[in-house]
Design a protein around this motif. Structure first.
Motif, PDB file in Angstrom:
ATOM      1  N   ALA A   4     115.583 -12.076  57.991  1.00  0.00           N
ATOM      2  CA  ALA A   4     115.250 -10.563  58.583  1.00  0.00           C
ATOM      3  C   ALA A   4     114.052 -10.764  57.740  1.00  0.00           C
ATOM      4  O   ALA A   4     113.227  -9.366  58.093  1.00  0.00           O
ATOM      5  CB  ALA A   4     116.614 -10.419  59.005  1.00  0.00           C
ATOM      6  N   THR A   5     113.699 -11.053  56.415  1.00  0.00           N
ATOM      7  CA  THR A   5     113.047 -10.639  55.388  1.00  0.00           C
ATOM      8  C   THR A   5     111.971 -11.059  55.836  1.00  0.00           C
ATOM      9  O   THR A   5     110.725 -10.460  55.049  1.00  0.00           O
ATOM     10  CB  THR A   5     113.251 -11.032  53.961  1.00  0.00           C
ATOM     11  OG1 THR A   5     113.889 -12.568  53.800  1.00  0.00           O
ATOM     12  CG2 THR A   5     114.502 -10.509  53.418  1.00  0.00           C
ATOM     13  N   LEU A   6     111.271 -12.023  57.343  1.00  0.00           N
ATOM     14  CA  LEU A   6     110.292 -12.314  56.899  1.00  0.00           C
ATOM     15  C   LEU A   6     109.753 -11.551  58.610  1.00  0.00           C
ATOM     16  O   LEU A   6     109.520 -11.933  59.247  1.00  0.00           O
ATOM     17  CB  LEU A   6     110.107 -13.877  57.606  1.00  0.00           C
ATOM     18  CG  LEU A   6     108.922 -14.781  57.889  1.00  0.00           C
ATOM     19  CD1 LEU A   6     107.803 -13.839  57.132  1.00  0.00           C
ATOM     20  CD2 LEU A   6     108.966 -15.931  58.066  1.00  0.00           C
ATOM     21  N   GLN A   7     108.555 -10.918  58.488  1.00  0.00           N
ATOM     22  CA  GLN A   7     108.434  -9.708  59.269  1.00  0.00           C
ATOM     23  C   GLN A   7     107.448  -9.476  58.892  1.00  0.00           C
ATOM     24  O   GLN A   7     106.421  -8.292  58.943  1.00  0.00           O
ATOM     25  CB  GLN A   7     108.945  -8.554  59.992  1.00  0.00           C
ATOM     26  CG  GLN A   7     110.444  -8.886  60.230  1.00  0.00           C
ATOM     27  CD  GLN A   7     111.092  -7.794  60.792  1.00  0.00           C
ATOM     28  OE1 GLN A   7     110.970  -6.550  60.475  1.00  0.00           O
ATOM     29  NE2 GLN A   7     112.204  -7.619  61.118  1.00  0.00           N
ATOM     30  N   GLU A   8     105.828 -10.665  59.162  1.00  0.00           N
ATOM     31  CA  GLU A   8     104.967 -10.236  58.653  1.00  0.00           C
ATOM     32  C   GLU A   8     104.169  -9.468  59.936  1.00  0.00           C
ATOM     33  O   GLU A   8     104.139 -10.574  60.837  1.00  0.00           O
ATOM     34  CB  GLU A   8     104.230 -11.557  57.792  1.00  0.00           C
ATOM     35  CG  GLU A   8     103.245 -11.314  57.444  1.00  0.00           C
ATOM     36  CD  GLU A   8     102.773 -12.993  56.619  1.00  0.00           C
ATOM     37  OE1 GLU A   8     101.077 -12.834  56.010  1.00  0.00           O
ATOM     38  OE2 GLU A   8     103.703 -13.825  56.357  1.00  0.00           O
ATOM     39  N   THR A   9     103.233  -8.715  59.686  1.00  0.00           N
ATOM     40  CA  THR A   9     102.178  -7.905  60.982  1.00  0.00           C
ATOM     41  C   THR A   9     100.850  -9.393  59.994  1.00  0.00           C
ATOM     42  O   THR A   9     100.286  -8.906  59.066  1.00  0.00           O
ATOM     43  CB  THR A   9     101.784  -6.807  60.328  1.00  0.00           C
ATOM     44  OG1 THR A   9     103.013  -6.090  61.106  1.00  0.00           O
ATOM     45  CG2 THR A   9     101.291  -6.217  61.265  1.00  0.00           C
ATOM     46  N   ILE A  10     100.588  -9.494  61.610  1.00  0.00           N
ATOM     47  CA  ILE A  10      99.181 -10.212  61.021  1.00  0.00           C
ATOM     48  C   ILE A  10      97.962  -9.515  61.822  1.00  0.00           C
ATOM     49  O   ILE A  10      97.118  -9.723  61.579  1.00  0.00           O
ATOM     50  CB  ILE A  10      99.366 -11.970  62.479  1.00  0.00           C
ATOM     51  CG1 ILE A  10     100.406 -12.469  61.842  1.00  0.00           C
ATOM     52  CG2 ILE A  10      97.968 -12.850  62.180  1.00  0.00           C
ATOM     53  CD1 ILE A  10     100.896 -12.725  59.969  1.00  0.00           C
ATOM     54  N   TYR A  11      98.232  -9.031  63.256  1.00  0.00           N
ATOM     55  CA  TYR A  11      97.134  -7.469  64.046  1.00  0.00           C
ATOM     56  C   TYR A  11      97.739  -6.687  64.356  1.00  0.00           C
ATOM     57  O   TYR A  11      99.096  -6.859  65.061  1.00  0.00           O
ATOM     58  CB  TYR A  11      96.868  -8.992  64.878  1.00  0.00           C
ATOM     59  CG  TYR A  11      95.307  -8.463  65.232  1.00  0.00           C
ATOM     60  CD1 TYR A  11      94.104  -8.980  65.036  1.00  0.00           C
ATOM     61  CD2 TYR A  11      95.366  -8.220  66.839  1.00  0.00           C
ATOM     62  CE1 TYR A  11      92.849  -8.079  65.657  1.00  0.00           C
ATOM     63  CE2 TYR A  11      94.946  -7.714  67.981  1.00  0.00           C
ATOM     64  CZ  TYR A  11      93.323  -7.493  67.142  1.00  0.00           C
ATOM     65  OH  TYR A  11      92.278  -7.086  67.531  1.00  0.00           O
ATOM     66  N   ASP A  12      97.784  -6.134  64.523  1.00  0.00           N
ATOM     67  CA  ASP A  12      98.140  -5.130  65.073  1.00  0.00           C
ATOM     68  C   ASP A  12      96.616  -3.732  66.223  1.00  0.00           C
ATOM     69  O   ASP A  12      95.711  -3.172  65.114  1.00  0.00           O
ATOM     70  CB  ASP A  12      98.585  -3.789  64.405  1.00  0.00           C
ATOM     71  CG  ASP A  12      99.397  -2.968  64.498  1.00  0.00           C
ATOM     72  OD1 ASP A  12      99.583  -3.061  65.895  1.00  0.00           O
ATOM     73  OD2 ASP A  12     100.634  -2.414  64.283  1.00  0.00           O
ATOM     74  N   SER A  13      96.587  -3.943  66.745  1.00  0.00           N
ATOM     75  CA  SER A  13      95.288  -3.169  67.923  1.00  0.00           C
ATOM     76  C   SER A  13      96.352  -2.507  68.530  1.00  0.00           C
ATOM     77  O   SER A  13      94.851  -1.593  69.729  1.00  0.00           O
ATOM     78  CB  SER A  13      94.385  -4.226  68.425  1.00  0.00           C
ATOM     79  OG  SER A  13      94.854  -4.944  69.972  1.00  0.00           O
ATOM     80  N   THR A  14      97.116  -1.952  68.419  1.00  0.00           N
ATOM     81  CA  THR A  14      97.963  -0.720  69.104  1.00  0.00           C
ATOM     82  C   THR A  14      97.439   0.367  68.375  1.00  0.00           C
ATOM     83  O   THR A  14      96.607   0.328  67.761  1.00  0.00           O
ATOM     84  CB  THR A  14      99.798  -1.100  69.286  1.00  0.00           C
ATOM     85  OG1 THR A  14      99.868  -0.153  67.813  1.00  0.00           O
ATOM     86  CG2 THR A  14      99.981  -2.112  69.906  1.00  0.00           C
ATOM     87  N   GLU A  15      98.380   1.572  69.177  1.00  0.00           N
ATOM     88  CA  GLU A  15      97.150   2.732  69.079  1.00  0.00           C
ATOM     89  C   GLU A  15      96.805   3.311  67.650  1.00  0.00           C
ATOM     90  O   GLU A  15      95.955   3.523  66.813  1.00  0.00           O
ATOM     91  CB  GLU A  15      97.967   3.495  70.113  1.00  0.00           C
ATOM     92  CG  GLU A  15      97.264   5.327  69.600  1.00  0.00           C
ATOM     93  CD  GLU A  15      97.960   7.078  70.824  1.00  0.00           C
ATOM     94  OE1 GLU A  15      97.969   7.456  70.549  1.00  0.00           O
ATOM     95  OE2 GLU A  15      98.757   6.221  71.500  1.00  0.00           O
ATOM     96  N   ILE A  16      97.758   3.195  66.834  1.00  0.00           N
ATOM     97  CA  ILE A  16      98.149   3.844  65.931  1.00  0.00           C
ATOM     98  C   ILE A  16      98.343   2.332  64.566  1.00  0.00           C
ATOM     99  O   ILE A  16      98.599   2.580  63.409  1.00  0.00           O
ATOM    100  CB  ILE A  16      99.644   3.938  65.251  1.00  0.00           C
ATOM    101  CG1 ILE A  16     101.233   3.115  65.419  1.00  0.00           C
ATOM    102  CG2 ILE A  16      99.760   5.546  65.663  1.00  0.00           C
ATOM    103  CD1 ILE A  16     102.266   4.007  65.584  1.00  0.00           C
ATOM    104  N   GLY A  17      97.244   1.549  64.845  1.00  0.00           N
ATOM    105  CA  GLY A  17      97.878   0.165  64.232  1.00  0.00           C
ATOM    106  C   GLY A  17      96.275  -0.202  62.936  1.00  0.00           C
ATOM    107  O   GLY A  17      95.300   0.869  63.541  1.00  0.00           O
ATOM    108  N   ALA A  18      95.874  -0.967  62.222  1.00  0.00           N
ATOM    109  CA  ALA A  18      95.157  -1.097  60.976  1.00  0.00           C
ATOM    110  C   ALA A  18      94.236  -1.540  62.023  1.00  0.00           C
ATOM    111  O   ALA A  18      92.727  -1.183  61.724  1.00  0.00           O
ATOM    112  CB  ALA A  18      95.270  -1.958  60.731  1.00  0.00           C
TER     113      ALA A  18
END
Length: 216
Positions: free
Chosen positions: A92-106
């Motif tokens: 469960a500790t491995l939740q690494e965001t690779i890409y986020d182009s949703t409305e509030i993403g980087a």
């Protein structure tokens, strides 16, 4: 023949590939799935209680989950942005965001565009050396039309040893000969044989070709 760069990672091995929902989602998101498979990543559609996502296996047992803000809609045209995480079942500790182009993403400025998504995934996989290395194998296929204009049920069996593929090819054409079919064209010699057969009002092609990839 096709080069390695044009090959696709194998299909996932499970019973869902016959599920109409799985097939519909696979077809709908093919423009996303195929580039991932060209990276050598075994890609799948995750079906979990009406929540859909695209998964791509990495070589350390983890995987990428490609979704949107929550779940992938059945209509890709409704995707407004992509959210990609690296996850591992049981960790469960491995939740690494690779890409986020949703409305509030980087990467929100890219919205539902595909190229920035693929660039981010490709860069991540290469930098972390998480891609699965594959080698091509030879496959035997037979496809065509019968005299009643029904499509011959295709086969496409893969073999890691070239001699096994050639032997299977030989058995297929021997079966056609025993049924009275006539060879009307052949090419490729002993390495990449292909032949066209006519009989009973139909035509079929039997060939040894470059199949998908298998892990090294």
């Amino acid at each position: 023949m096709n080069s390695e760069a044009s090959q696709l990672a194998p299909l996932p091995e499970h019973g869902n590939t016959d599920d109409p929902v799985w097939q519909a989602m696979w077809s709908a998101y093919e423009p996303v799935i195929t580039p991932l498979r060209r990276m050598g990543l075994v890609t799948d559609i995750e079906l979990c209680g009406g929540m859909y996502g695209i998964t791509a296996e990495l070589n350390d047992g983890s995987y990428l989950l490609v979704a949107s803000e929550h779940t992938l809609p059945s209509n890709p045209g409704e995707v407004e942005g992509w959210h990609v995480q690296r996850l591992k079942d049981g960790l469960a500790t491995l939740q690494e965001t690779i890409y986020d182009s949703t409305e509030i993403g980087a990467q929100a400025q890219h919205g539902n565009q595909h190229l920035p998504l693929f660039d981010a995934i490709t860069t991540f996989v290469k930098q972390r050396a998480l891609g699965v290395r594959f080698k091509p194998y030879k496959a035997v296929s037979i496809i065509g039309l019968r005299g009643d204009h029904l499509t011959v049920e295709p086969i496409c069996d893969g073999f890691s040893k070239p001699e096994d593929a050639i032997a299977r090819y030989g058995r297929e054409i021997a079966d056609l000969q025993s049924l009275g079919w006539q060879c009307v064209h052949q090419q490729g010699g002993n390495d990449w044989p292909l032949s066209v057969w006519a009989g009973d009002g139909g035509v079929v092609t039997v060939a040894v070709a470059l199949g998908a990839w298998i892990p090294e």
